[in-house]
Motif scaffolding. Structure first.
Motif, PDB file in Angstrom:
ATOM      1  N   SER A  43       3.759 -13.558  43.553  1.00 48.06           N
ATOM      2  CA  SER A  43       2.537 -13.302  43.039  1.00 48.06           C
ATOM      3  C   SER A  43       2.208 -11.853  43.091  1.00 48.06           C
ATOM      4  N   THR A  69       4.382 -15.858  39.323  1.00 50.98           N
ATOM      5  CA  THR A  69       3.333 -16.773  39.235  1.00 50.98           C
ATOM      6  C   THR A  69       2.117 -16.293  39.722  1.00 50.98           C
ATOM      7  N   ASN A  72      -3.101 -19.127  39.239  1.00 50.65           N
ATOM      8  CA  ASN A  72      -2.925 -20.430  39.764  1.00 50.65           C
ATOM      9  C   ASN A  72      -2.409 -21.312  38.817  1.00 50.65           C
ATOM     10  N   LYS A  75       1.502 -20.842  39.042  1.00 56.80           N
ATOM     11  CA  LYS A  75       1.727 -21.467  40.256  1.00 56.80           C
ATOM     12  C   LYS A  75       2.024 -23.217  40.021  1.00 56.80           C
ATOM     13  N   THR A  96       0.050 -22.714  50.482  1.00 57.40           N
ATOM     14  CA  THR A  96       0.265 -22.093  49.193  1.00 57.40           C
ATOM     15  C   THR A  96       1.735 -21.493  49.170  1.00 57.40           C
ATOM     16  N   MET A 100       4.998 -22.863  47.257  1.00 56.24           N
ATOM     17  CA  MET A 100       5.594 -22.118  46.264  1.00 56.24           C
ATOM     18  C   MET A 100       7.191 -22.178  46.440  1.00 56.24           C
ATOM     19  N   SER A 115       8.752 -16.956  48.945  1.00 57.42           N
ATOM     20  CA  SER A 115       7.681 -16.815  48.135  1.00 57.42           C
ATOM     21  C   SER A 115       6.672 -15.743  48.740  1.00 57.42           C
ATOM     22  N   THR A 117       2.707 -14.443  48.305  1.00 60.16           N
ATOM     23  CA  THR A 117       1.238 -14.610  47.805  1.00 60.16           C
ATOM     24  C   THR A 117       0.293 -13.635  48.683  1.00 60.16           C
TER      25      THR A 117
END
Length: 176
Positions: A43, A69, A72, A75, A96, A100, A115, A117
């Motif tokens: 992200s 992503t 949202n 995602k 999250t 992910m 991942s 974010t």
């Protein structure tokens, strides 16, 4: 730090600092040697982790795909992150990040994922989730792991590069 790789005589400039390049080379070599494919789900880094890996010659034998992503909706659509997770915990959360990482493996040919974010700033932070807060997760042979970092307001580019280092370190750990 230029945005492109160029060659002028014997002088070569790179997109990433030496430590990131070396770590990416180690990951590609280890993944290739073990026959394991990788996927990234990003992200706030916007594909920088995948870019660091693909800067390594031969990375196609290690990296299956990268998911960027940022929204949202992305995602949910690309990584199967549940709307209930996003609503209850927000995009920048352990829950999250874990979803992910799991989604990157289940929606690719990869056995290992990472991942990222977070909030790179300069705006978008709050008291609860300040600029510089980044959640990472990795799925692989060592299970599903999570790391939270609070880099502080060190600048957008610095937060993103620090995040690339952390994400690559998590991939290296899964391969180690």
């Amino acid at each position: 730090m230029p945005l492109v790789r160029t060659r002028f005589g014997d002088y070569e400039k790179h997109m990433f600092p030496d430590d990131i390049q070396q770590l990416a080379q180690q990951i590609v070599a280890a993944s290739t040697a073990r026959g394991l494919m990788l996927a990234t789900a990003e992200s706030c880094t916007g594909g920088l982790v995948a870019s660091a890996l693909t800067a390594v010659p031969g990375s196609s034998s290690a990296l299956d795909r990268g998911f960027v992503t940022y929204s949202n909706e992305a995602k949910s659509q690309m990584l199967d992150v549940r709307q209930t997770t996003l609503m209850a915990h927000g995009a920048v959360s352990e829950e999250t990040a874990r979803a992910m990482a799991e989604g990157a493996v289940s929606n690719s040919r990869a056995e290992i994922s990472v991942s990222v974010t977070g909030i790179a700033g300069p705006g978008g932070g709050s008291d609860d989730k300040p600029v510089g807060l980044v959640h990472f997760a990795s799925q692989g042979p060592k299970g599903l792991t999570h790391v939270q970092k609070r880099f502080g307001e060190i600048g957008r580019d610095a937060i993103r590069m620090a995040s690339v280092r952390t994400a690559l370190s998590m991939l290296a750990d899964q391969l180690g």
